[in-house]
Design a protein around this motif. Structure first.
Motif, short mmCIF file in Angstrom:
data_model
loop_
_atom_site.label_atom_id
_atom_site.label_comp_id
_atom_site.label_asym_id
_atom_site.label_seq_id
_atom_site.Cartn_x
_atom_site.Cartn_y
_atom_site.Cartn_z
N LEU A 155 0.76 -0.95 0.12
CA LEU A 155 -0.03 -0.04 0.15
C LEU A 155 0.88 1.18 0.08
N ASN A 156 1.87 1.20 0.97
CA ASN A 156 2.93 2.33 0.74
C ASN A 156 3.65 2.68 -0.71
N LYS A 157 3.97 1.52 -1.08
CA LYS A 157 4.75 1.59 -2.50
C LYS A 157 3.74 2.29 -3.23
N ASP A 158 2.57 1.70 -3.64
CA ASP A 158 1.63 2.27 -4.30
C ASP A 158 1.35 3.59 -4.19
N SER A 159 1.21 4.37 -3.15
CA SER A 159 1.03 5.65 -2.69
C SER A 159 1.91 6.70 -3.56
N ARG A 160 3.13 6.17 -4.12
CA ARG A 160 3.78 6.91 -5.18
C ARG A 160 3.13 7.15 -6.43
N TYR A 161 2.17 6.60 -6.78
CA TYR A 161 1.50 6.46 -8.26
C TYR A 161 0.63 7.63 -7.95
N PRO A 162 0.15 8.11 -9.26
CA PRO A 162 -0.88 8.95 -9.23
C PRO A 162 -2.34 8.35 -9.02
N THR A 163 -3.04 9.27 -8.38
CA THR A 163 -4.59 8.59 -8.23
C THR A 163 -5.44 9.07 -9.40
N LEU A 164 -6.28 8.19 -9.77
CA LEU A 164 -7.26 8.58 -10.80
C LEU A 164 -8.65 8.17 -10.21
N ASN A 165 -9.57 9.15 -10.34
CA ASN A 165 -10.85 8.93 -9.90
C ASN A 165 -12.02 9.55 -10.82
N SER A 166 -13.29 8.84 -11.10
CA SER A 166 -14.20 9.27 -11.90
C SER A 166 -15.38 9.41 -10.99
N SER A 167 -16.41 10.36 -11.62
CA SER A 167 -17.56 10.62 -10.73
C SER A 167 -18.59 10.95 -12.11
N VAL A 168 -19.83 10.36 -11.62
CA VAL A 168 -20.80 10.59 -12.74
C VAL A 168 -22.23 10.58 -11.59
N SER A 169 -22.98 11.78 -12.13
CA SER A 169 -24.12 12.01 -11.27
C SER A 169 -25.35 12.10 -12.39
N HIS A 170 -26.53 11.82 -11.89
CA HIS A 170 -27.80 12.02 -12.67
C HIS A 170 -28.62 12.79 -11.69
N ASN A 171 -29.12 14.10 -12.08
CA ASN A 171 -29.76 15.15 -11.22
C ASN A 171 -31.06 15.38 -11.64
N TYR A 172 -32.01 15.37 -10.80
CA TYR A 172 -33.39 16.00 -10.90
C TYR A 172 -33.71 17.24 -10.02
N ASN A 173 -33.97 18.23 -10.50
CA ASN A 173 -34.11 19.55 -9.77
C ASN A 173 -35.79 20.03 -10.10
N PHE A 174 -36.31 20.14 -9.06
CA PHE A 174 -37.74 20.71 -9.07
C PHE A 174 -37.90 21.94 -8.45
N GLY A 175 -38.97 22.71 -8.98
CA GLY A 175 -39.21 24.08 -8.43
C GLY A 175 -38.07 25.09 -8.98
N ARG A 176 -37.90 26.07 -8.04
CA ARG A 176 -36.91 26.90 -8.41
C ARG A 176 -35.39 26.47 -8.06
N SER A 177 -34.54 26.74 -9.28
CA SER A 177 -33.42 26.05 -9.47
C SER A 177 -32.54 26.84 -10.35
N LEU A 179 0.62 17.76 -8.40
CA LEU A 179 0.04 18.20 -9.61
C LEU A 179 -1.24 17.40 -9.93
N PHE A 180 -1.88 18.29 -10.53
CA PHE A 180 -3.53 17.58 -10.32
C PHE A 180 -3.94 17.87 -11.84
N GLY A 181 -4.89 17.15 -12.25
CA GLY A 181 -5.48 17.35 -13.48
C GLY A 181 -7.13 17.05 -13.41
N ASN A 182 -8.03 17.68 -14.16
CA ASN A 182 -9.63 17.46 -14.24
C ASN A 182 -10.03 17.54 -15.62
#
Length: 480
Positions: free
Chosen positions: A64-86, A290-293
């Motif tokens: 686990l500590n050796k792997d902490s040298r490597y970059p992290t890569l995470n993805s996120s997906v969201s599906h949203n419903y907004n009602f009324g005033r938004s 260093l970060f990217g998105n």
């Protein structure tokens, strides 16, 4: 998930351990020598099984500590419903309607510098793997030396029973002769009753020795975690014990200091504590990352126009001529922009450097360094304490060895003298010169001398096994 992974590891270890011990039972087939008892205990003992799991945990932490040298890569997906005033995600204006939208994001970051914290964490985790292995070996040494001690106690108890049987055999022989003489009127009843009482005492001593042997076997089985009823060790002879002339107290101490697992384990603890100081000091240094998105989104409020049509329409008349004034209008239809088109149009990218510079954090970093330094001091003291204890144990064992050698030589002389004395008193009693009481006293003295001789042999063998372990790290009944 981590809990179930660890649980699976425990069950797998226990399952393999059970299969291994079953295989050993078939292999040994009742041939319970010291080596076989040690081999079975090493495979069966739950404490040693725990230590093997601790080693695997340390190896997992190292990965686990050796792997902490490597970059992290995470993805996120969201599906949203907004009602009324938004807020409309495209116009950033408040609207009063329902909105359905999606957000997609992919983020990566890597630490470029953090005061060598990751590097030192890897070094500490690697050292912890070695420490866990040394702790396993130290526990193994402790468990197996206890097994060897219990094995020797069984030998001692069995030798005492054999000695008592020899003494009682002589008592019974004299008792039979005295009974015949008494019935024939050649001797008085007192001599016969004295021998009869001696026979009863011999039986009582044998019963006590049998109880001691049962307890010795029980302790050995408990240490081995052996669950069989028909258990009997292979009894080696301890009558001919070779005295070792190659040992020196200083040589054994030096060998133990460089070889003993408990000392190496304590040294590994010191190394981990010293590395922890460097890890704590990393809190004083900046952290550079260093970060990217990349991200995009979709919303049903994003409309596109189509089916454009141009037309004219009057907007007024010229006052003098009454000529109409027209303007051109463009009309069109709308629809929600296509999903793929929106993802492409809204695709955004971000890249950057992040620097975190510690300025003041309530002296937490300084306190962390002090705690790590104090812990290192304790580990160094523990190492010195273990070394002093090992040296003291070796000096004590060596002194016991020297005393056991002298005691054995004296016990051999005494046993031979008591045997000759008993034989002389027996002949005197047969000739009517000595009494039965004299013969019983001589017999008891000879029996005690035999017990003393067996005890002296046992003490010498125990001291030799102990010194051999400190000298070589091996446990054997034939040390040299």
């Amino acid at each position: 998930m981590k809990f179930f992974t660890l649980l699976g590891l425990v069950l797998l270890t226990l399952g393999s351990t059970q299969a291994q011990t079953d295989s050993l039972l078939l292999e040994f087939n009742g041939n319970w020598t010291l080596d076989n008892c040690i081999a079975y205990t090493a495979a069966k003992n739950l404490t040693l099984a725990d230590q093997q799991i601790f080693v695997k945990q340390a190896e997992n932490t190292h990965r686990l500590n050796k792997d902490s040298r490597y970059p992290t890569l995470n993805s996120s997906v969201s599906h949203n419903y907004n009602f009324g005033r938004s807020i409309d995600p495209f116009t950033n204006q408040y609207v009063t309607r329902s909105i359905q939208s999606n957000n997609f994001s992919l983020t990566s970051s890597v630490v470029l510098y953090n005061g060598n914290r990751i590097k030192n964490a890897i070094l500490r985790a690697q050292n912890e793997v070695e420490r866990a292995k040394l702790e396993e070996q130290a526990q193994r040494d402790e468990v197996l030396t206890n097994v060897a001690d219990a094995f020797l106690q069984v030998i001692l108890a069995e030798n005492q029973i054999q000695t008592l049987k020899v003494v009682n055999k002589s008592t019974k022989t004299q008792l039979e002769q005295a009974k015949k003489l008494y019935e024939a009127g050649s001797t008085n009843q007192r001599q016969y009753l004295n021998l009869k009482a001696q026979d009863a005492r011999d039986q009582m001593n044998l019963q006590t020795a049998q109880s001691t042997l049962q307890l010795a076997y029980l302790r050995l089985k408990q240490l081995m975690q052996l669950e069989i009823d028909d258990f009997e060790i292979v009894h080696p002879s301890i009558e001919d014990i070779a005295l070792s002339s190659a040992w020196s107290k200083d040589g054994i101490v030096n060998n133990a200091m460089s070889r003993l697992s408990s000392i190496k384990w304590a040294e590994a603890q010191v190394r981990s504590a010293e590395i922890s100081i460097d890890i704590s000091k990393s809190a004083f240094y900046p952290r550079l990352s260093l970060f990217g998105n990349v991200n995009t989104l979709y919303s049903e409020t994003r409309l596109e126009r189509f089916n454009f049509q141009k037309s004219t329409s009057p907007i007024g008349y010229v006052e003098a001529t009454n000529q109409p004034v027209v303007t051109e209008f463009t009309t069109y239809e709308t629809r929600v922009s296509a999903f793929g088109q929106q993802l492409n149009d809204n695709f955004g990218q971000t890249v950057g450097l992040s620097v975190s510079i510690p300025i003041f954090n309530g002296n937490q970093a300084r306190s962390g360094v002090r705690d790590a330094e104090y812990n290192a001091m304790l580990r160094r003291n523990n190492l010195e304490r273990i070394k002093l204890q090992v040296e003291a144990d070796i000096v004590q064992a060596y002194t016991q060895y020297e005393n056991a050698v002298a005691e054995l030589r004296s016990a051999e002389v005494n046993e031979q003298a008591q045997k000759e004395n008993y034989e002389f008193v027996q002949k005197s009693a047969n000739a009517g010169v000595a009494t039965t009481a004299d013969m019983i006293l001589a017999l008891n003295a000879w029996g005690q001398a035999q017990n003393d001789l067996n005890n002296a042999r046992f003490k010498l063998l125990y001291a030799q096994i102990t010194l051999h372990f400190y000298n070589t790290g091996e446990i054997t009944l034939t040390p040299n």
